[in-house]
Every structure is written in structure tokens, then in C-alpha cells.
Design a protein around this motif. Structure first.
Motif, PDB file in Angstrom:
ATOM      1  N   ASP A 230       0.883  -1.165   0.000  1.00  0.00           N
ATOM      2  CA  ASP A 230       0.000   0.000   0.000  1.00  0.00           C
ATOM      3  C   ASP A 230       0.921   1.214   0.000  1.00  0.00           C
ATOM      4  OD1 ASP A 230      -1.949   1.931   0.339  1.00  0.00           O
ATOM      5  OD2 ASP A 230      -2.820   1.058   2.139  1.00  0.00           O
ATOM      6  N   LEU A 231       1.246   1.691  -1.199  1.00  0.00           N
ATOM      7  CA  LEU A 231       2.180   2.796  -1.387  1.00  0.00           C
ATOM      8  C   LEU A 231       1.402   4.106  -1.297  1.00  0.00           C
ATOM      9  CD1 LEU A 231       5.223   2.893  -2.017  1.00  0.00           C
ATOM     10  CD2 LEU A 231       4.648   2.960  -4.440  1.00  0.00           C
ATOM     11  N   TYR A 232       1.911   5.084  -0.574  1.00  0.00           N
ATOM     12  CA  TYR A 232       1.183   6.316  -0.239  1.00  0.00           C
ATOM     13  C   TYR A 232      -0.035   5.903   0.588  1.00  0.00           C
ATOM     14  CZ  TYR A 232       3.894   7.970  -4.254  1.00  0.00           C
ATOM     15  OH  TYR A 232       4.902   8.252  -5.133  1.00  0.00           O
TER      16      TYR A 232
ATOM     17  N   VAL B 113       3.469   2.036   3.185  1.00  0.00           N
ATOM     18  CA  VAL B 113       4.528   3.039   3.065  1.00  0.00           C
ATOM     19  C   VAL B 113       3.879   4.411   3.067  1.00  0.00           C
ATOM     20  CG1 VAL B 113       6.410   3.932   1.633  1.00  0.00           C
ATOM     21  CG2 VAL B 113       6.032   1.454   1.804  1.00  0.00           C
ATOM     22  N   GLU B 114       4.255   5.218   4.058  1.00  0.00           N
ATOM     23  CA  GLU B 114       3.692   6.556   4.241  1.00  0.00           C
ATOM     24  C   GLU B 114       4.771   7.432   4.867  1.00  0.00           C
ATOM     25  OE1 GLU B 114       1.859   9.868   4.433  1.00  0.00           O
ATOM     26  OE2 GLU B 114       0.741   8.219   3.501  1.00  0.00           O
ATOM     27  N   HIS B 115       4.930   8.657   4.362  1.00  0.00           N
ATOM     28  CA  HIS B 115       5.992   9.516   4.894  1.00  0.00           C
ATOM     29  C   HIS B 115       5.519  10.463   5.996  1.00  0.00           C
ATOM     30  CE1 HIS B 115       4.308  12.419   2.057  1.00  0.00           C
ATOM     31  NE2 HIS B 115       4.892  13.341   2.782  1.00  0.00           N
ATOM     32  N   ASN B 116       4.204  10.651   6.176  1.00  0.00           N
ATOM     33  CA  ASN B 116       3.683  11.548   7.199  1.00  0.00           C
ATOM     34  C   ASN B 116       3.688  10.821   8.543  1.00  0.00           C
ATOM     35  OD1 ASN B 116       1.453  12.548   8.981  1.00  0.00           O
ATOM     36  ND2 ASN B 116       1.280  14.108   7.377  1.00  0.00           N
ATOM     37  N   PRO B 117       4.431  11.333   9.551  1.00  0.00           N
ATOM     38  CA  PRO B 117       4.572  10.614  10.826  1.00  0.00           C
ATOM     39  C   PRO B 117       3.256  10.403  11.575  1.00  0.00           C
ATOM     40  CG  PRO B 117       5.624  12.778  10.940  1.00  0.00           C
ATOM     41  CD  PRO B 117       5.218  12.573   9.522  1.00  0.00           C
TER      42      PRO B 117
ATOM     43  N   ILE C  41       5.998   1.415   7.321  1.00  0.00           N
ATOM     44  CA  ILE C  41       7.298   2.039   7.064  1.00  0.00           C
ATOM     45  C   ILE C  41       7.110   3.529   6.803  1.00  0.00           C
ATOM     46  CG2 ILE C  41       9.282   2.087   5.493  1.00  0.00           C
ATOM     47  CD1 ILE C  41       8.740  -0.947   5.047  1.00  0.00           C
ATOM     48  N   LYS C  42       7.829   4.358   7.581  1.00  0.00           N
ATOM     49  CA  LYS C  42       7.805   5.806   7.369  1.00  0.00           C
ATOM     50  C   LYS C  42       8.929   6.161   6.403  1.00  0.00           C
ATOM     51  CE  LYS C  42       8.576  10.242   9.516  1.00  0.00           C
ATOM     52  NZ  LYS C  42       9.544  10.563   8.475  1.00  0.00           N
ATOM     53  N   GLU C  43       8.526   6.390   5.173  1.00  0.00           N
ATOM     54  CA  GLU C  43       9.527   6.696   4.144  1.00  0.00           C
ATOM     55  C   GLU C  43       8.822   7.222   2.904  1.00  0.00           C
ATOM     56  OE1 GLU C  43      13.713   4.699   2.885  1.00  0.00           O
ATOM     57  OE2 GLU C  43      12.022   3.331   3.096  1.00  0.00           O
ATOM     58  N   ARG C  44       9.543   7.965   2.105  1.00  0.00           N
ATOM     59  CA  ARG C  44       9.008   8.398   0.809  1.00  0.00           C
ATOM     60  C   ARG C  44       8.923   7.181  -0.114  1.00  0.00           C
ATOM     61  NH1 ARG C  44       9.563  13.551  -1.507  1.00  0.00           N
ATOM     62  NH2 ARG C  44      10.369  12.425  -3.289  1.00  0.00           N
ATOM     63  N   ALA C  45       7.934   7.174  -0.979  1.00  0.00           N
ATOM     64  CA  ALA C  45       7.684   6.028  -1.855  1.00  0.00           C
ATOM     65  C   ALA C  45       8.889   5.689  -2.731  1.00  0.00           C
ATOM     66  CB  ALA C  45       6.467   6.304  -2.730  1.00  0.00           C
ATOM     67  N   ASP C  46       9.500   6.689  -3.353  1.00  0.00           N
ATOM     68  CA  ASP C  46      10.620   6.420  -4.247  1.00  0.00           C
ATOM     69  C   ASP C  46      11.813   5.840  -3.495  1.00  0.00           C
ATOM     70  OD1 ASP C  46      10.996   8.911  -2.985  1.00  0.00           O
ATOM     71  OD2 ASP C  46      12.029   9.792  -4.708  1.00  0.00           O
TER      72      ASP C  46
END
Length: 194
Positions: free
Chosen positions: A54-56, A77-81, A103-108
Motif C-alpha cells: 500500500d504505497l502512499y 509506506v507513508e511519509h507523514n509521521p 514504514i515511514k519513508e518516501r515512496a521512491d
């Protein structure tokens, strides 16, 4: 928002604090119940025991729905804490902690380093971004989709995605109001989309 099927059917997901954003690139537009239902109708029996990306992830609704419907493992995968915290809380509360990896990280960045191979990849970046132009070729180049895997990209209905991206071949586009789901499979492998 509520889960529409499986072991967590009827349980509520999503919190007001998930909608807080830093800027336009952090926009959150959750996948509607109608579109989520369509996604799982497209996937049908493929969801059982599948490894899902589940990206973004946003609120995590699509990935949690996948777990509810029998996915073996879902990587969110999501970058917003704040959203990462919400997804972790939901997977724990719904009893999916052992099958959900958050996972807290940018998709790329995640795609460049991951060792996972996924049976199903769901990609839903902010509509106003150009993220699909970056991550779809990266998914192909990194070969993270399994032999009989399916990639579903959610995007604005006015946006037309390419018929092929490397070995990814567009099989079908479903439209729901201003939302489209573009379904890709590997051109090397054969898969029949319903």
C-alpha cells in the motif's frame, strides 16, 4: 470510513488528525468506500495470502481492508509521521500487527531499497502530484511485482496513464466519478483481469 469486507467488516478507520498536511505534496484524499469495494472486486480471490504494498498509504484503509480480507502481509509506506502512527494503531487494534509492516519513508526511496516482492501493489499518490510518473517506472525497473502480480494505480479520471511502462502492461481502466483505477500486469507473464 469503515472496512467493507472480511474479518474487520464495519470497523471504523480514519482520524481527523490524519488530514493534517504540511503542504500540497502531503495532500490526503482517502480512497472512497465505493472505489475500495471496486479494488477488491477486481482482485477477487487473489487477495488471499497475498503480499500487498500500500504505497502512499494515507489512513491505511486499503491495506487494512486487504488484511481484513485475508492478505498474508501488507507493507504500508507513508511519509507523514502522524499517519504512520495511525496505521500502526489500527493494525494493532484490529489484530493485524503480525501481518502489517508500517514504514515511514518516501515512496521512491522505499522502492529503491526494498527487497520485497509483491503480489499486489496499490499506488495512490496525491492527485496533483506527478509521483506516478516517477514511481511506476521505478516499480518496473526494480522488478518488485511478482510473476502473476497486479498493480493498481488510483488517479484522477482526467489523467491518462501510458499503455505500457517497461514490462508493465495496462490491462484495463475502471472509472468511478472523478477517479480512475488503472490495472497493470507484467507483459512477460500472463494474467487475466476480470
Amino acid at each position: 470510513m469503515r472496512i467493507s469486507g472480511g474479518s474487520a467488516k464495519g470497523r471504523k478507520v480514519g482520524f481527523k488528525r490524519a488530514f493534517r498536511q504540511k503542504d500540497e505534496s502531503d495532500e490526503l484524499r482517502p480512497t472512497s468506500a465505493k472505489v475500495r469495494e471496486a479494488i477488491f472486486n477486481i482482485l477477487r480471490d487473489q487477495i488471499t495470502d497475498a503480499v500487498v504494498l500500500d504505497l502512499y498509504a494515507g489512513t491505511g484503509a486499503v491495506g487494512i481492508e486487504a488484511l481484513s480480507r485475508g492478505a498474508g502481509r501488507v507493507v504500508f509506506v507513508e511519509h507523514n509521521p502522524q499517519r504512520v502512527s495511525i496505521i500502526k494503531d489500527l493494525t494493532e487494534r484490529f489484530g493485524f500487527k503480525d501481518r502489517g509492516v508500517v514504514i515511514k519513508e518516501r515512496a521512491d526511496r522505499f522502492l529503491k531499497r526494498t527487497e520485497y516482492i509483491f503480489d499486489i501493489i496499490f499506488v495512490d499518490p496525491p492527485y496533483r502530484s506527478e509521483e506516478l510518473a516517477t514511481v511506476l517506472p521505478l516499480i518496473d525497473a526494480r522488478d518488485v511485482l511478482s510473476d502473476r502480480g497486479v498493480l493498481i494505480a488510483e488517479h484522477h479520471a482526467k489523467k491518462k496513464l501510458p499503455a505500457s511502462i517497461g514490462n508493465l502492461e495496462l490491462k484495463k481502466v475502471y472509472k468511478y466519478g472523478d477517479t480512475s483505477l488503472s490495472v497493470y500486469c507484467s507483459s512477460i507473464k500472463r494474467y487475466s483481469v476480470q
